[in-house]
Scaffold this motif. Structure first.
Motif, PDB file in Angstrom:
ATOM      1  N   VAL A  75       0.849  -1.194   0.000  1.00 35.75           N
ATOM      2  CA  VAL A  75       0.000   0.000   0.000  1.00 35.75           C
ATOM      3  C   VAL A  75       0.884   1.243   0.000  1.00 35.75           C
ATOM      4  CG1 VAL A  75      -1.739   1.311   1.273  1.00 35.75           C
ATOM      5  CG2 VAL A  75      -1.890  -1.184   1.146  1.00 35.75           C
ATOM      6  N   ASP A  76       0.612   2.169  -0.911  1.00 38.30           N
ATOM      7  CA  ASP A  76       1.337   3.429  -1.002  1.00 38.30           C
ATOM      8  C   ASP A  76       0.313   4.530  -1.274  1.00 38.30           C
ATOM      9  OD1 ASP A  76       3.127   5.469  -1.252  1.00 38.30           O
ATOM     10  OD2 ASP A  76       4.032   4.754  -3.130  1.00 38.30           O
ATOM     11  N   LEU A  77      -0.145   5.162  -0.219  1.00 37.37           N
ATOM     12  CA  LEU A  77      -1.201   6.166  -0.367  1.00 37.37           C
ATOM     13  C   LEU A  77      -0.755   7.377  -1.172  1.00 37.37           C
ATOM     14  CD1 LEU A  77      -2.756   6.064   3.225  1.00 37.37           C
ATOM     15  CD2 LEU A  77      -3.574   4.938   1.139  1.00 37.37           C
ATOM     16  N   ARG A  78       0.550   7.618  -1.245  1.00 35.05           N
ATOM     17  CA  ARG A  78       1.036   8.744  -2.048  1.00 35.05           C
ATOM     18  C   ARG A  78       0.855   8.490  -3.545  1.00 35.05           C
ATOM     19  NH1 ARG A  78       7.008   9.047   0.288  1.00 35.05           N
ATOM     20  NH2 ARG A  78       6.673   6.807  -0.100  1.00 35.05           N
ATOM     21  N   SER A  79       0.722   7.223  -3.927  1.00 35.38           N
ATOM     22  CA  SER A  79       0.543   6.878  -5.341  1.00 35.38           C
ATOM     23  C   SER A  79      -0.871   6.395  -5.633  1.00 35.38           C
ATOM     24  CB  SER A  79       1.546   5.780  -5.738  1.00 35.38           C
ATOM     25  OG  SER A  79       2.867   6.188  -5.498  1.00 35.38           O
ATOM     26  N   ALA A  80      -1.816   6.733  -4.791  1.00 35.14           N
ATOM     27  CA  ALA A  80      -3.179   6.235  -4.951  1.00 35.14           C
ATOM     28  C   ALA A  80      -3.858   6.884  -6.156  1.00 35.14           C
ATOM     29  CB  ALA A  80      -3.996   6.514  -3.691  1.00 35.14           C
ATOM     30  N   GLY A  81      -4.563   6.067  -6.934  1.00 34.34           N
ATOM     31  CA  GLY A  81      -5.375   6.569  -8.039  1.00 34.34           C
ATOM     32  C   GLY A  81      -4.606   7.140  -9.202  1.00 34.34           C
ATOM     33  N   LEU A  82      -3.384   6.669  -9.454  1.00 31.85           N
ATOM     34  CA  LEU A  82      -2.602   7.181 -10.573  1.00 31.85           C
ATOM     35  C   LEU A  82      -3.070   6.521 -11.870  1.00 31.85           C
ATOM     36  CD1 LEU A  82       1.023   7.243  -9.109  1.00 31.85           C
ATOM     37  CD2 LEU A  82      -0.592   9.144  -9.349  1.00 31.85           C
ATOM     38  N   PRO A  83      -3.197   7.285 -12.951  1.00 30.25           N
ATOM     39  CA  PRO A  83      -3.598   6.690 -14.240  1.00 30.25           C
ATOM     40  C   PRO A  83      -2.443   5.884 -14.835  1.00 30.25           C
ATOM     41  CG  PRO A  83      -3.111   9.010 -14.506  1.00 30.25           C
ATOM     42  CD  PRO A  83      -3.035   8.748 -13.037  1.00 30.25           C
ATOM     43  N   PRO A  84      -2.716   5.121 -15.898  1.00 34.68           N
ATOM     44  CA  PRO A  84      -1.636   4.352 -16.541  1.00 34.68           C
ATOM     45  C   PRO A  84      -0.481   5.243 -16.974  1.00 34.68           C
ATOM     46  CG  PRO A  84      -3.768   3.620 -17.333  1.00 34.68           C
ATOM     47  CD  PRO A  84      -4.037   4.827 -16.489  1.00 34.68           C
ATOM     48  N   SER A  85       0.731   4.789 -16.707  1.00 36.45           N
ATOM     49  CA  SER A  85       1.946   5.539 -17.004  1.00 36.45           C
ATOM     50  C   SER A  85       3.085   4.537 -17.179  1.00 36.45           C
ATOM     51  CB  SER A  85       2.258   6.523 -15.869  1.00 36.45           C
ATOM     52  OG  SER A  85       2.529   5.824 -14.656  1.00 36.45           O
TER      53      SER A  85
END
Length: 314
Positions: A75-85
């Motif tokens: 779990v990494d809340l700083r990267s939550a909900g990032l689009p495809p990259s």
């Protein structure tokens, strides 16, 4: 007389008379032969595409966890909900977990559960169909009525009832799929056994003093092996979809385990926020392998018995 001879004089090829029909017939045969060759190559192309797709998916299931070296539950809340990259090709979910890594783990779980469920269901159905076809008479009628009774039940509702009796686990899903899907294999095996019973080599074995068990072991089972293998392959997509539906409803695999059904269930909450990737990619990983397995199984079936080919391929 001269006029008659002049009227009956043959015309040179290509200028009229019967020659154009002859040449047109040859061209028609050539076109039909080319069309037949094209239709014969189409199943081969689908076969190669399906086999290549399955090879890529199996390689991804085996290699991606080894190459990535990451915990799919990280779990990494700083990267939550990032689009495809490039860093996360399938994006991240609502708590920052990598969707690609979880999809690969989920595909592996779904494929293993689907394979196990397919093997168990075909084993049960094969035993029932073999017993019904070999025994005949009253036993055959009673067993087929049992098969009809199971077929009359809604598979998904009956499967939900079965898994509700146990805690969410892979074993419960396998049992649910096996109990609700064994009837198809039973019908296939029974029909094949009834066909084998009228073959000359079976009559010769019985006339030579072979008992019923020996006939089943020496003659029925070897001839049933291709049908059982094909039934197992055809059952895998049904088992994967059944497991996915149960997991989506929260009744299949445990919620903490990466499963395609669990991922789609988790991703539906993110759709309202516009995070479409959380549900799209797990859904594609359900659709693609099932289509590939179905296409490959159809090709094997058509090669084993050309009479089963659909009219579209003829």
């Amino acid at each position: 007389m001269n006029a008659t001879r002049t009227g009956s004089t043959r015309r040179p090829p290509g200028t009229g008379g019967g020659a154009p029909r002859r040449w047109a017939g040859a061209g028609g045969r050539a076109r039909r032969r080319a069309g037949a060759d094209g239709r014969a190559r189409r199943p081969a192309r689908r076969h190669r595409l399906a086999l290549g797709t399955l090879a890529v998916l199996v390689s991804a299931v085996v290699l991606v966890p080894l190459v990535a070296g990451l915990d799919q539950q990280l779990v990494d809340l700083r990267s939550a909900g990032l689009p495809p990259s490039p860093a996360h090709p399938f994006g991240t979910d609502e708590v920052g977990r990598d969707v690609l890594l979880r999809s690969v783990y989920g595909l592996r779980v779904s494929m293993l559960v689907g394979l196990a469920a397919a093997v168990v269901s075909v084993f049960i159905g094969g035993l029932v169909g073999l017993a019904a076809g070999a025994a005949g008479g009253l036993a055959d009628r009673l067993l087929m009525r049992v098969v009809d009774g199971f077929n009359s039940l809604p598979h998904l509702l009956f499967g939900i009832f079965i898994v509700a009796l146990f805690a969410p686990s892979a074993t419960a899903v396998v049992v649910s799929v096996a109990i609700t899907h064994w009837t198809t294999a039973a019908r296939i095996v029974r029909s094949e056994v009834l066909s084998l019973r009228g073959r000359p080599f079976v009559d010769a074995a019985i006339s030579g003093g072979s008992g019923r068990l020996r006939v089943v072991v020496r003659h029925f089972l070897p001839n049933l092996a291709p049908q059982l293998l094909l039934a197992t392959v055809l059952m895998i997509p049904h088992a994967i979809w059944h497991e996915t539906a149960l997991s989506f409803l929260g009744l299949g695999l445990p919620a903490h385990l990466a499963s395609l059904g669990n991922m789609i269930n988790d991703g539906q909450r993110s759709l309202l926020a516009g995070d479409w990737w959380s549900s799209l990619f797990p859904g594609l990983l359900i659709l693609v392998p099932t289509l590939a397995v179905s296409s490959l199984a159809q090709y094997v079936r058509d090669r084993a018995n050309p009479r089963w080919r659909s009219e579209l391929d003829l």
